[in-house]
Scaffold this active site. Structure first.
Site, short mmCIF file in Angstrom:
data_model
loop_
_atom_site.label_atom_id
_atom_site.label_comp_id
_atom_site.label_asym_id
_atom_site.label_seq_id
_atom_site.Cartn_x
_atom_site.Cartn_y
_atom_site.Cartn_z
N SER A 13 135.73 38.26 41.09
CA SER A 13 135.68 39.30 42.28
C SER A 13 135.81 38.90 43.70
O SER A 13 134.33 37.95 43.72
CB SER A 13 136.00 40.53 42.06
N ASP A 30 135.95 50.13 52.56
CA ASP A 30 137.21 49.41 52.94
C ASP A 30 136.94 47.95 54.21
O ASP A 30 136.88 48.75 55.27
CB ASP A 30 138.53 50.13 53.11
N LYS A 55 128.70 41.65 38.74
CA LYS A 55 130.52 40.57 39.25
C LYS A 55 128.86 38.92 39.95
O LYS A 55 128.81 38.37 39.07
CB LYS A 55 131.46 40.36 40.45
N ASN A 91 143.86 51.82 43.22
CA ASN A 91 144.54 51.06 43.56
C ASN A 91 146.03 50.63 43.61
O ASN A 91 147.42 51.81 43.32
CB ASN A 91 144.88 49.80 42.57
N LEU A 92 146.31 50.67 44.92
CA LEU A 92 147.04 50.64 46.29
C LEU A 92 149.18 50.72 44.67
O LEU A 92 149.73 51.45 44.61
CB LEU A 92 148.13 49.55 47.09
N ASP A 151 137.57 43.56 21.67
CA ASP A 151 138.05 44.32 22.47
C ASP A 151 137.56 45.45 21.93
O ASP A 151 137.39 46.07 20.38
CB ASP A 151 139.49 44.75 23.04
N ARG A 163 145.50 42.44 51.96
CA ARG A 163 144.78 42.05 51.27
C ARG A 163 145.69 40.90 50.46
O ARG A 163 147.09 40.75 50.77
CB ARG A 163 145.00 42.86 49.81
N TYR A 217 128.83 48.22 40.86
CA TYR A 217 130.71 46.92 40.60
C TYR A 217 130.21 45.70 40.68
O TYR A 217 130.23 45.28 39.83
CB TYR A 217 132.24 47.37 40.06
N PHE A 270 141.65 37.83 43.48
CA PHE A 270 141.49 38.58 44.75
C PHE A 270 142.32 39.78 44.67
O PHE A 270 142.42 40.32 43.03
CB PHE A 270 142.30 37.89 45.91
P1 NAD Z 1 141.27 46.19 32.07
O1 NAD Z 1 139.70 47.33 31.93
O2 NAD Z 1 142.47 46.77 31.63
O3 NAD Z 1 140.11 45.05 30.76
C1 NAD Z 1 139.66 45.68 30.53
C2 NAD Z 1 138.85 45.47 28.83
O4 NAD Z 1 137.78 45.47 28.38
C3 NAD Z 1 140.02 46.67 27.92
O5 NAD Z 1 140.35 46.55 27.68
C4 NAD Z 1 138.48 47.20 27.83
O6 NAD Z 1 138.65 48.43 27.03
C5 NAD Z 1 137.39 46.07 26.98
N1 NAD Z 1 135.90 46.36 27.46
C6 NAD Z 1 135.02 47.11 28.40
N2 NAD Z 1 133.97 46.75 28.13
C7 NAD Z 1 134.26 46.43 26.89
C8 NAD Z 1 133.33 46.34 25.84
N3 NAD Z 1 131.30 46.80 26.37
N4 NAD Z 1 132.95 45.70 24.60
C9 NAD Z 1 134.62 45.53 24.12
N5 NAD Z 1 135.24 45.53 25.46
C10 NAD Z 1 135.06 46.38 26.30
O7 NAD Z 1 140.56 45.68 33.25
P2 NAD Z 1 141.71 44.34 33.97
O8 NAD Z 1 141.50 44.89 35.71
O9 NAD Z 1 141.86 43.61 32.76
O10 NAD Z 1 140.24 43.26 34.66
C11 NAD Z 1 139.27 42.25 33.71
C12 NAD Z 1 138.57 41.50 34.46
O11 NAD Z 1 139.05 41.36 35.80
C13 NAD Z 1 137.58 42.60 34.33
O12 NAD Z 1 135.75 41.87 34.56
C14 NAD Z 1 137.33 42.83 36.09
O13 NAD Z 1 136.90 43.23 36.68
C15 NAD Z 1 137.88 42.01 36.72
N6 NAD Z 1 138.92 41.74 37.74
C16 NAD Z 1 139.79 42.62 37.75
C17 NAD Z 1 140.26 43.08 39.15
C18 NAD Z 1 141.53 43.86 38.80
O14 NAD Z 1 141.49 44.10 40.61
N7 NAD Z 1 142.07 44.33 38.08
C19 NAD Z 1 139.81 42.49 39.51
C20 NAD Z 1 138.85 41.45 40.22
C21 NAD Z 1 138.29 41.13 39.11
N1 UDP Z 2 145.43 51.65 49.40
C1 UDP Z 2 146.22 52.97 50.23
N2 UDP Z 2 146.12 54.13 49.75
C2 UDP Z 2 146.28 54.06 47.70
C3 UDP Z 2 146.30 53.14 47.48
C4 UDP Z 2 144.99 51.57 48.57
O1 UDP Z 2 146.62 53.21 51.26
O2 UDP Z 2 146.60 55.11 47.56
C5 UDP Z 2 145.22 50.93 49.77
C6 UDP Z 2 143.44 50.41 50.06
O3 UDP Z 2 142.55 51.10 51.66
C7 UDP Z 2 143.55 48.97 50.53
C8 UDP Z 2 144.72 48.45 49.84
O4 UDP Z 2 145.63 49.53 49.54
O5 UDP Z 2 143.27 48.55 51.99
C9 UDP Z 2 144.46 47.93 48.87
O6 UDP Z 2 143.85 48.12 48.08
P1 UDP Z 2 143.41 48.57 46.35
O7 UDP Z 2 142.40 49.50 45.85
O8 UDP Z 2 144.90 48.19 45.60
O9 UDP Z 2 142.55 46.89 46.18
P2 UDP Z 2 141.15 46.42 46.79
O10 UDP Z 2 140.43 47.73 47.82
O11 UDP Z 2 140.14 46.58 45.70
O12 UDP Z 2 141.93 45.43 47.64
#
Ligand code: NAD
Ligand code: UDP
Length: 340
Positions: free
Chosen positions: A125, A298, A154, A200-201, A30, A232, A150, A179
């Protein structure tokens, strides 16, 4: 078995390392761009483990080569590392393409040079589905043009992994399409740490209740859903962590190179209004909110058809939405040192 976890100090990565280190030897790579080094000690304390940490920027070919030289005995890779803020990706698309795609390319280049089998799990995602034609969403749902750079990274990364698996007989790979991950470890020692104002919510709700943010704005109540707010599929992060372990085990049992995709969700949709009510019920805390306009991009509803994961990976979610919300609040309280 030694598993390399990129982005292992982040939100989902840290929870996965806790579960993973119960069975495997774990190396985290990381660069701390979106995480804190203190998380390493917290993982090791919770799991009584000795997870190794390498501060590596995966965009840097030389650093990645060094990583693989030092840990040439890895047999599994879970690739979490990525930048993940949808809005920021629209403002800084090049940063997102560079970080998310080059990191993957540098890893796969090293994997290609290994003479041993690698089980590779990629963090994808449900955003790859765009506006779904069918609900619940199965893995057969067509991939549509992404809303943001973004989301596009993916889709591109999934394609790169799929092409690579076809050519490299040593590479067995799975893309997990998450999800909405929420919640935190039961210890409340690790959890989601958004930089600045949460987009995020759930983190917005917990920070608002903790008094760090103002009232929650519900982004629209005129959607085509029973109560008008968006639906969601919220999955507890510990269940999501477990899915990675099940996916690794599934790949280990596969004899030949493969590339597959799996939805990781609960299969149940929950509206923003239902989240607010459940949070208030299970924590006893009031959420102050107002109704605002729709947020750009959204969509009315997304939730997973998770039958493929349930049937193939021997995985199933164990936590309820209430348990997930309660754990998110416990984490927020612990982090802010709020006592009740
Ligand atoms: P996060 O930002 O908390 O964790 C990502 C980690 O990757 C961080 O610790 C960051 O420092 C590290 N990182 C980023 N770029 C790097 C690089 N170039 N070299 C080394 N380290 C690097 O994110 P998360 O929520 O834990 O998400 C993890 C994965 O899941 C991501 O690929 C994200 O796109 C995917 N994802 C997350 C969500 C969500 O809602 N959290 C949903 C769908 C997919
Ligand atoms: N949302 C909201 N208020 C906020 C943040 C999110 O009403 O301050 C709603 C957003 O419009 C969506 C749901 O909560 O309908 C989930 O949003 P989030 O950003 O957590 O996830 P994603 O949009 O990636 O599914």
């Amino acid at each position: 078995m030694k598993v390399l976890v990129t982005g292992g100090l982040g939100y989902i990565g840290s929870h996965t390392c806790v579960e993973l280190s119960k069975k495997y030897s774990v190396v985290i790579a990381d660069n701390l761009i979106n995480s804190e080094i203190e998380v390493l000690d917290r993982i090791n304390n919770i799991a009584h483990s000795k997870v190794i940490f390498e501060k590596i920027d995966l965009r840097n070919k030389k650093e990645v080569a060094f990583l693989f030289e030092k840990h040439g005995d890895i047999t599994g890779i879970i690739h979490f590392a990525a930048l993940k803020a949808v809005g920021e990706s629209i403002e800084k698309p090049l940063l997102y393409y560079e970080n998310n795609i080059n990191s993957l390319l540098n890893i796969l280049e090293q994997v290609q040079q290994l003479n041993s089998e690698i089980n590779f799990i990629f963090s994808s995602s449900c955003t790859v589905y765009g506006v779904p034609l069918n609900l619940p969403i199965t893995e057969e749902e067509p991939i549509k043009k992404a809303f943001s750079p973004y989301g596009e990274t993916k889709q591109i990364c999934e394609n790169i992994i799929s092409s690579s698996s076809k050519l490299n007989m040593n590479l067995k790979s799975i893309s997990l399409r998450y999800f909405n991950p929420i919640g935190a470890h039961e210890s409340a020692a690790i959890g989601e740490l958004p930089l600045g104002k949460p987009q995020n919510l759930i983190p917005y709700i917990t920070q608002s209740v903790a008094g760090v943010r103002g009232d929650l704005t519900i982004f629209g109540n005129d959607y085509n859903t029973p109560d008008g707010t968006c639906i969601r599929d919220y999955i507890h992060v510990v269940d999501l962590a477990d899915a990675h372990i099940k996916a690794l085990e599934y790949l280990s049992d596969k004899e030949f190179s493969t590339n597959e995709v799996f939805n990781i969700g609960t299969g149940k949709g929950t509206s923003v209004m239902e989240i607010i009510n459940s949070f208030q019920d299970c924590t006893g805390k009031k959420i102050n909110y107002k109704i605002g306009g729709r947020r750009k991009g959204d969509i009315d509803a997304t939730f997973a058809d998770n039958r493929k994961s349930l049937n193939t990976l021997s995985w199933s979610p164990r936590y309820s939405i209430e348990q997930a919300l309660e754990s998110a609040w416990n984490w927020e309280k612990n982090y802010r040192e709020i006592s009740e």
